[in-house]
Design a protein around this motif. Structure first.
Motif, PDB file in Angstrom:
ATOM      1  N   GLY A  52       0.816  -1.316  -0.027  1.00  0.00           N
ATOM      2  CA  GLY A  52       0.031   0.066  -0.064  1.00  0.00           C
ATOM      3  C   GLY A  52       0.746   1.219  -0.018  1.00  0.00           C
ATOM      4  N   ARG A  53       0.221   2.341  -0.524  1.00  0.00           N
ATOM      5  CA  ARG A  53       0.837   3.759  -0.452  1.00  0.00           C
ATOM      6  C   ARG A  53       1.188   3.827   0.917  1.00  0.00           C
ATOM      7  N   GLU A  54       0.697   3.908   1.969  1.00  0.00           N
ATOM      8  CA  GLU A  54       1.072   4.418   3.307  1.00  0.00           C
ATOM      9  C   GLU A  54       2.310   3.377   3.701  1.00  0.00           C
ATOM     10  N   THR A  55       2.394   2.124   3.436  1.00  0.00           N
ATOM     11  CA  THR A  55       3.629   1.279   3.746  1.00  0.00           C
ATOM     12  C   THR A  55       4.913   1.892   2.935  1.00  0.00           C
ATOM     13  N   LEU A  56       4.740   2.155   1.693  1.00  0.00           N
ATOM     14  CA  LEU A  56       5.829   2.610   0.872  1.00  0.00           C
ATOM     15  C   LEU A  56       6.350   3.969   1.407  1.00  0.00           C
ATOM     16  N   LYS A  57       5.497   5.029   1.959  1.00  0.00           N
ATOM     17  CA  LYS A  57       5.912   6.419   2.271  1.00  0.00           C
ATOM     18  C   LYS A  57       6.456   5.997   3.775  1.00  0.00           C
ATOM     19  N   LYS A  58       6.026   5.017   4.524  1.00  0.00           N
ATOM     20  CA  LYS A  58       6.756   4.925   5.643  1.00  0.00           C
ATOM     21  C   LYS A  58       8.039   4.403   5.473  1.00  0.00           C
ATOM     22  N   HIS A  59       8.152   3.469   4.528  1.00  0.00           N
ATOM     23  CA  HIS A  59       9.578   2.767   4.342  1.00  0.00           C
ATOM     24  C   HIS A  59      10.371   3.693   3.891  1.00  0.00           C
ATOM     25  N   ALA A  60      10.051   4.819   2.937  1.00  0.00           N
ATOM     26  CA  ALA A  60      10.751   5.598   2.214  1.00  0.00           C
ATOM     27  C   ALA A  60      11.115   6.705   3.152  1.00  0.00           C
ATOM     28  N   ARG A  61      10.225   7.121   4.304  1.00  0.00           N
ATOM     29  CA  ARG A  61      10.842   7.751   5.250  1.00  0.00           C
ATOM     30  C   ARG A  61      12.034   7.093   5.927  1.00  0.00           C
TER      31      ARG A  61
ATOM     32  N   LEU B 240      23.408   8.235   8.739  1.00  0.00           N
ATOM     33  CA  LEU B 240      25.038   8.000   8.043  1.00  0.00           C
ATOM     34  C   LEU B 240      25.534   9.228   7.778  1.00  0.00           C
ATOM     35  N   GLY B 241      24.776  10.174   7.464  1.00  0.00           N
ATOM     36  CA  GLY B 241      25.552  11.467   6.858  1.00  0.00           C
ATOM     37  C   GLY B 241      25.608  11.251   5.289  1.00  0.00           C
ATOM     38  N   ILE B 242      24.521  10.486   4.653  1.00  0.00           N
ATOM     39  CA  ILE B 242      24.478  10.463   3.326  1.00  0.00           C
ATOM     40  C   ILE B 242      23.250  11.394   2.988  1.00  0.00           C
ATOM     41  N   ASP B 243      23.366  12.158   1.889  1.00  0.00           N
ATOM     42  CA  ASP B 243      22.144  12.867   1.412  1.00  0.00           C
ATOM     43  C   ASP B 243      21.879  12.254   0.135  1.00  0.00           C
ATOM     44  N   LEU B 244      20.723  11.346   0.338  1.00  0.00           N
ATOM     45  CA  LEU B 244      20.518  10.676  -0.964  1.00  0.00           C
ATOM     46  C   LEU B 244      19.994  11.456  -2.406  1.00  0.00           C
TER      47      LEU B 244
ATOM     48  N   ALA C  93      15.585   0.124  -2.644  1.00  0.00           N
ATOM     49  CA  ALA C  93      15.986   0.239  -1.344  1.00  0.00           C
ATOM     50  C   ALA C  93      14.856   0.427  -0.334  1.00  0.00           C
ATOM     51  N   VAL C  94      13.800   1.339  -0.864  1.00  0.00           N
ATOM     52  CA  VAL C  94      12.442   1.332  -0.246  1.00  0.00           C
ATOM     53  C   VAL C  94      11.768  -0.068  -0.377  1.00  0.00           C
ATOM     54  N   LEU C  95      11.890  -0.695  -1.310  1.00  0.00           N
ATOM     55  CA  LEU C  95      11.071  -1.891  -1.454  1.00  0.00           C
ATOM     56  C   LEU C  95      11.573  -3.115  -0.612  1.00  0.00           C
ATOM     57  N   ALA C  96      13.156  -2.898  -0.678  1.00  0.00           N
ATOM     58  CA  ALA C  96      13.860  -4.125   0.484  1.00  0.00           C
ATOM     59  C   ALA C  96      13.347  -3.700   1.746  1.00  0.00           C
ATOM     60  N   CYS C  97      13.276  -2.322   2.303  1.00  0.00           N
ATOM     61  CA  CYS C  97      12.884  -1.876   3.436  1.00  0.00           C
ATOM     62  C   CYS C  97      11.414  -2.471   3.917  1.00  0.00           C
TER      63      CYS C  97
ATOM     64  N   HIS D  30      11.678  -5.699  11.168  1.00  0.00           N
ATOM     65  CA  HIS D  30      12.039  -4.892  12.246  1.00  0.00           C
ATOM     66  C   HIS D  30      11.621  -3.456  12.145  1.00  0.00           C
ATOM     67  N   PRO D  31      10.807  -3.051  11.352  1.00  0.00           N
ATOM     68  CA  PRO D  31      10.509  -1.583  11.123  1.00  0.00           C
ATOM     69  C   PRO D  31      10.382  -0.824  12.411  1.00  0.00           C
ATOM     70  N   CYS D  32       9.837  -1.388  13.382  1.00  0.00           N
ATOM     71  CA  CYS D  32       9.375  -0.602  14.606  1.00  0.00           C
ATOM     72  C   CYS D  32      10.809  -0.461  15.460  1.00  0.00           C
TER      73      CYS D  32
END
Length: 85
Positions: free
Chosen positions: A3-12, A21-25, A42-46, A51-53
């Motif tokens: 779902g869209r909300e899941t993707l937004k959460k993991h993108a965040r 890590l000091g990385i500006d994507l 990377a978002v999809l892998a996330c 362990h998201p919590c």
């Protein structure tokens, strides 16, 4: 289907992890160190992480910058490569 909300959460989460890590994507994408498809991957892998919590708590508790992700991070190799580039 994810779902869209899941993707937004993991993108965040991916963006916050990179920031810790000091990385500006966005900057690294503009420099050509990473492409937008890799960020999407990377978002999809996330989203597959169990362990998201725990990750959210880690991100809240850790000072900036960190040298590495937690062991369980599915994007650890990607972030390690970007830190060393």
């Amino acid at each position: 289907m994810i779902g869209r909300e899941t993707l937004k959460k993991h993108a965040r989460l991916v963006d916050l992890m990179a920031s810790k890590l000091g990385i500006d994507l966005e900057e690294r994408a503009l420099r050509g160190d990473i492409n937008f498809d890799e960020i999407s991957d990377a978002v999809l892998a996330c989203t597959g992480c169990s362990h998201p919590c725990t990750c959210e708590r880690w991100l809240d508790a850790m000072p900036v910058p960190q040298n590495d992700t937690p062991e369980y991070c599915r994007n650890r190799p990607l972030f390690k490569g970007l830190k060393n580039a």
